[in-house]
Enzyme design. Structure first.
Site, short mmCIF file in Angstrom:
data_model
loop_
_atom_site.label_atom_id
_atom_site.label_comp_id
_atom_site.label_asym_id
_atom_site.label_seq_id
_atom_site.Cartn_x
_atom_site.Cartn_y
_atom_site.Cartn_z
N ASN A 13 24.05 36.21 34.99
CA ASN A 13 25.01 35.15 35.32
C ASN A 13 24.27 34.18 36.23
O ASN A 13 23.93 34.52 37.36
CB ASN A 13 26.21 35.77 36.03
CG ASN A 13 27.37 34.83 36.27
OD1 ASN A 13 28.32 35.21 36.93
ND2 ASN A 13 27.35 33.62 35.77
N ASN A 66 32.27 25.26 37.96
CA ASN A 66 31.88 25.72 36.64
C ASN A 66 30.97 24.70 35.95
O ASN A 66 30.86 23.55 36.39
CB ASN A 66 33.11 25.98 35.78
CG ASN A 66 33.95 27.12 36.31
OD1 ASN A 66 33.43 28.18 36.64
ND2 ASN A 66 35.26 26.90 36.39
N CYS A 75 33.56 33.85 42.73
CA CYS A 75 32.50 34.23 41.79
C CYS A 75 31.75 35.41 42.39
O CYS A 75 31.00 35.25 43.36
CB CYS A 75 31.55 33.04 41.55
SG CYS A 75 30.23 33.40 40.38
N HIS A 162 42.38 36.68 35.89
CA HIS A 162 41.73 37.47 34.84
C HIS A 162 42.76 38.06 33.89
O HIS A 162 43.83 38.52 34.31
CB HIS A 162 40.90 38.60 35.45
CG HIS A 162 39.68 38.12 36.15
ND1 HIS A 162 38.45 38.01 35.53
CD2 HIS A 162 39.49 37.70 37.42
CE1 HIS A 162 37.57 37.55 36.38
NE2 HIS A 162 38.17 37.35 37.54
N ASN A 193 39.94 34.09 33.01
CA ASN A 193 38.71 34.70 32.52
C ASN A 193 39.12 35.87 31.65
O ASN A 193 39.81 36.78 32.13
CB ASN A 193 37.85 35.17 33.70
CG ASN A 193 37.47 34.02 34.61
OD1 ASN A 193 36.70 33.15 34.24
ND2 ASN A 193 38.03 34.01 35.81
N GLU A 211 34.48 33.27 30.20
CA GLU A 211 34.92 32.65 31.44
C GLU A 211 35.52 31.26 31.19
O GLU A 211 34.98 30.49 30.39
CB GLU A 211 33.75 32.50 32.42
CG GLU A 211 33.25 33.82 32.98
CD GLU A 211 32.33 33.60 34.16
OE1 GLU A 211 32.62 32.71 34.99
OE2 GLU A 211 31.31 34.30 34.25
N ARG A 212 36.58 30.94 31.90
CA ARG A 212 37.12 29.58 31.85
C ARG A 212 36.07 28.64 32.45
O ARG A 212 35.48 28.93 33.49
CB ARG A 212 38.44 29.48 32.61
CG ARG A 212 38.36 29.93 34.05
CD ARG A 212 39.64 29.72 34.82
NE ARG A 212 39.40 30.00 36.23
CZ ARG A 212 40.21 29.67 37.21
NH1 ARG A 212 41.34 29.04 36.95
NH2 ARG A 212 39.92 29.95 38.45
N CYS A 220 29.93 38.74 34.66
CA CYS A 220 30.99 38.14 35.47
C CYS A 220 31.38 39.18 36.52
O CYS A 220 31.96 40.22 36.18
CB CYS A 220 32.19 37.77 34.60
SG CYS A 220 33.59 37.10 35.54
N GLY A 221 31.02 38.93 37.78
CA GLY A 221 31.29 39.90 38.83
C GLY A 221 32.76 40.12 39.07
O GLY A 221 33.23 41.26 39.17
N THR A 222 33.54 39.04 39.18
CA THR A 222 34.97 39.21 39.38
C THR A 222 35.61 39.84 38.15
O THR A 222 36.61 40.56 38.26
CB THR A 222 35.67 37.88 39.72
OG1 THR A 222 35.38 36.93 38.69
CG2 THR A 222 35.21 37.35 41.08
N GLY A 223 35.04 39.57 36.97
CA GLY A 223 35.54 40.20 35.75
C GLY A 223 35.36 41.71 35.76
O GLY A 223 36.24 42.46 35.33
#
Length: 282
Positions: A13, A66, A75, A162, A193, A211-212, A220-223
């Site tokens: 990422n 983004n 993020c 998410h 996301n 990701e949006r 995607c860490g938050t994902g």
């Protein structure tokens, strides 16, 4: 004037990071899009800036945009890169905990090594208004019509929204259609996301994220945090989970409601440079 930057990535990422500690680094969306172009620009998923804190309890603030120029609230891979960049700049020592401010609020980072960072991402937020998500009441899963299919979708915020779907096959061609459709689903007021997660055991997940504002990403860490949180809330995974994304592996720790969630993973420098191209026109 040339704009100096660092190119970094967290398990693929990738980011451009700007030093805004002494000067406002705000850029028009058109310039961000030009810089993000992988053929004629630098190429990145998100642009990050390190700035003085707005919150006096924090040491720094970091901004997130983004690739399409839109702002983002959080993020996970990016904040690890911010911590590693601060270490190289002499502002963060190995073993030190530092509170830094994101657009969605403060987080605590712990530098485990020069290239490995643990982040307290806060407690996952499942209440629909806080995601935001259009639902009459909170549930473990919501039946959504996505591109002509009805899918059971978990909804959660990790500082950004998410949508999580459990699948048997991450290589299914259907995901190419479902990912963009779920990202833009009208019940997510700010988009989402879209994470597609394949459970491999109670301590091991495999994940792909659309990701949006960026599309399909290597990580995607938050994902990863969101996928673990949704399944943990359902009682389907343990308190520590390894999450494999196309770009690499993250460790997610969350005992459950009433506790904050920690994400641990690497961050790396690719190169430093200067952006010389003129501002792009809208």
């Amino acid at each position: 004037m040339p704009l100096r930057f660092s190119k970094m990535h967290g398990i693929g990422n990738d980011f451009v990071l700007l030093d805004g500690r002494a000067a406002d680094p705000a850029l028009p969306a058109a310039v961000i899009r030009a810089m993000a172009d992988r053929h004629t620009g630098i190429g990145f998923d998100q642009l990050l800036s390190v700035e003085p804190p707005r919150d006096p309890s924090c040491a720094f603030y970091y901004g997130i945009w983004n690739a399409d120029g839109s702002p983002s609230g959080q993020c996970g891979n990016g904040v690890r890169c911010v911590a590693t960049w601060l270490h190289r700049a002499g502002a963060l020592a190995i073993g030190e905990d530092v509170r830094i401010e994101s657009p969605s609020g403060p987080v605590t980072v712990r530098l485990l090594a020069a290239d490995r960072v643990a982040v307290d991402m806060g407690e996952p937020r499942f209440a629909p208004p806080r995601i935001p998500f259009d639902a009459a009441q909170e549930a473990d899963a919501y039946a959504l019509d996505v591109a002509g299919e009805t899918l059971p979708v978990g909804a959660v915020s990790m500082g950004n929204p998410h949508a999580i779907v459990v699948v048997d096959d991450l290589q299914s061609p259907a995901l190419q259609r479902l990912g963009p459709a779920l990202t833009a689903h009208p019940r997510f007021a700010e988009g989402a996301n879209a994470g597609f997660v394949q459970p491999l055991g109670r301590d091991h997940l495999r994940l792909r994220v659309h990701e949006r504002g960026a599309g399909w990403t290597l990580a995607c860490g938050t994902g990863a945090c969101a996928a673990m949180a949704v399944l943990r809330r359902r009682g389907e995974v343990d308190a520590r989970v390894q999450v494999d994304l196309p770009g690499g592996r993250l460790q997610i720790d969350w005992p459950g409601p009433g506790h904050t969630l920690w994400m641990t993973g690497p961050a790396a420098f690719a190169f430093d440079g200067e952006w010389l191209a003129p501002a792009a026109a809208d």
